[in-house]
Scaffold this active site. Structure first.
Site, PDB file in Angstrom:
ATOM      1  N   CYS A  34     -14.958 -68.369  25.956  1.00  0.00           N
ATOM      2  CA  CYS A  34     -13.358 -68.089  25.629  1.00  0.00           C
ATOM      3  C   CYS A  34     -13.141 -66.483  25.069  1.00  0.00           C
ATOM      4  O   CYS A  34     -12.134 -66.090  25.271  1.00  0.00           O
ATOM      5  CB  CYS A  34     -12.776 -69.067  24.505  1.00  0.00           C
ATOM      6  SG  CYS A  34     -13.554 -68.764  22.959  1.00  0.00           S
ATOM      7  N   ASP A  36     -13.584 -65.392  22.410  1.00  0.00           N
ATOM      8  CA  ASP A  36     -13.289 -65.152  20.798  1.00  0.00           C
ATOM      9  C   ASP A  36     -14.284 -64.586  19.972  1.00  0.00           C
ATOM     10  O   ASP A  36     -15.533 -65.041  20.221  1.00  0.00           O
ATOM     11  CB  ASP A  36     -12.545 -66.313  20.247  1.00  0.00           C
ATOM     12  CG  ASP A  36     -11.343 -66.698  21.139  1.00  0.00           C
ATOM     13  OD1 ASP A  36     -10.935 -66.055  21.734  1.00  0.00           O
ATOM     14  OD2 ASP A  36     -10.864 -67.951  20.899  1.00  0.00           O
ATOM     15  N   CYS A  59      -8.285 -67.520  19.214  1.00  0.00           N
ATOM     16  CA  CYS A  59      -7.308 -68.683  19.389  1.00  0.00           C
ATOM     17  C   CYS A  59      -6.596 -69.076  17.857  1.00  0.00           C
ATOM     18  O   CYS A  59      -7.496 -68.829  16.959  1.00  0.00           O
ATOM     19  CB  CYS A  59      -7.621 -69.745  20.251  1.00  0.00           C
ATOM     20  SG  CYS A  59      -8.694 -70.845  19.177  1.00  0.00           S
ATOM     21  N   CYS A 103     -14.034 -74.136  18.375  1.00  0.00           N
ATOM     22  CA  CYS A 103     -13.454 -72.969  17.558  1.00  0.00           C
ATOM     23  C   CYS A 103     -14.128 -73.259  15.973  1.00  0.00           C
ATOM     24  O   CYS A 103     -14.325 -72.174  15.379  1.00  0.00           O
ATOM     25  CB  CYS A 103     -12.097 -73.147  17.627  1.00  0.00           C
ATOM     26  SG  CYS A 103     -11.309 -73.225  19.164  1.00  0.00           S
TER      27      CYS A 103
HETATM   28 FE1  FES Z   1     -12.441 -69.884  21.888  1.00  0.00          FE
HETATM   29 FE2  FES Z   1     -10.814 -71.131  19.989  1.00  0.00          FE
HETATM   30  S1  FES Z   1     -10.550 -71.026  22.160  1.00  0.00           S
HETATM   31  S2  FES Z   1     -12.444 -70.021  19.557  1.00  0.00           S
END
Ligand code: FES
Length: 122
Positions: A34, A36, A59, A103
């Site tokens: 993702c 992140d 997110c 996450c």
């Molecule tokens: Fe990547 Fe939540 S979508 S940490």
């Protein structure tokens, strides 16, 4: 409702956001899928996590997970903070949707990385 009230609360009003100057440990982790990124700073006094702050580029669930995870380890012994699991973070948030569990894994990993960094410096 997809997200619990607690998730929404910690997302809209995250605790412990920011940076610690001269931290005793820093951990940065990311999720390649993702994209992140989560960074956690800790201050340790007499083996107790006396302060903790986070920066999360990610997110809403990642922000809520960081916020909750920092609250869960603040004031706790380092050994106890090391035992924090992503499951405990998700449970404290009254659950996350299955596809958002990764996450909360970031939060567990970032805390472990910060503590490892602290222990390396001892
Ligand atoms: Fe990547 Fe939540 S979508 S940490």
């Amino acid at each position: 409702m997809l997200y619990s009230e607690k998730v929404m609360d910690h997302f809209m009003n995250p605790r412990n956001v920011g940076v610690i100057e001269n931290p005793d440990g820093v951990g940065e982790v990311g999720n390649a899928k993702c994209g992140d990124i989560m960074k956690i700073y800790i201050k340790v006094d007499n083996d107790i996590i006396s302060d903790v702050k986070f920066q999360t580029f990610g997110c809403g669930s990642a922000i809520a997970s960081s916020s909750m995870a920092t609250e869960l380890i603040k004031g706790k012994p380092v050994s106890q903070a090391l035992e924090l699991t992503n499951k405990a973070v998700a449970e404290a948030l009254d659950g996350l949707p299955d596809y958002k569990l990764h996450c909360s894994v970031l939060a567990e990993e970032a805390i472990k990385a910060a503590i490892e960094d602290y222990q390396k410096k001892q």
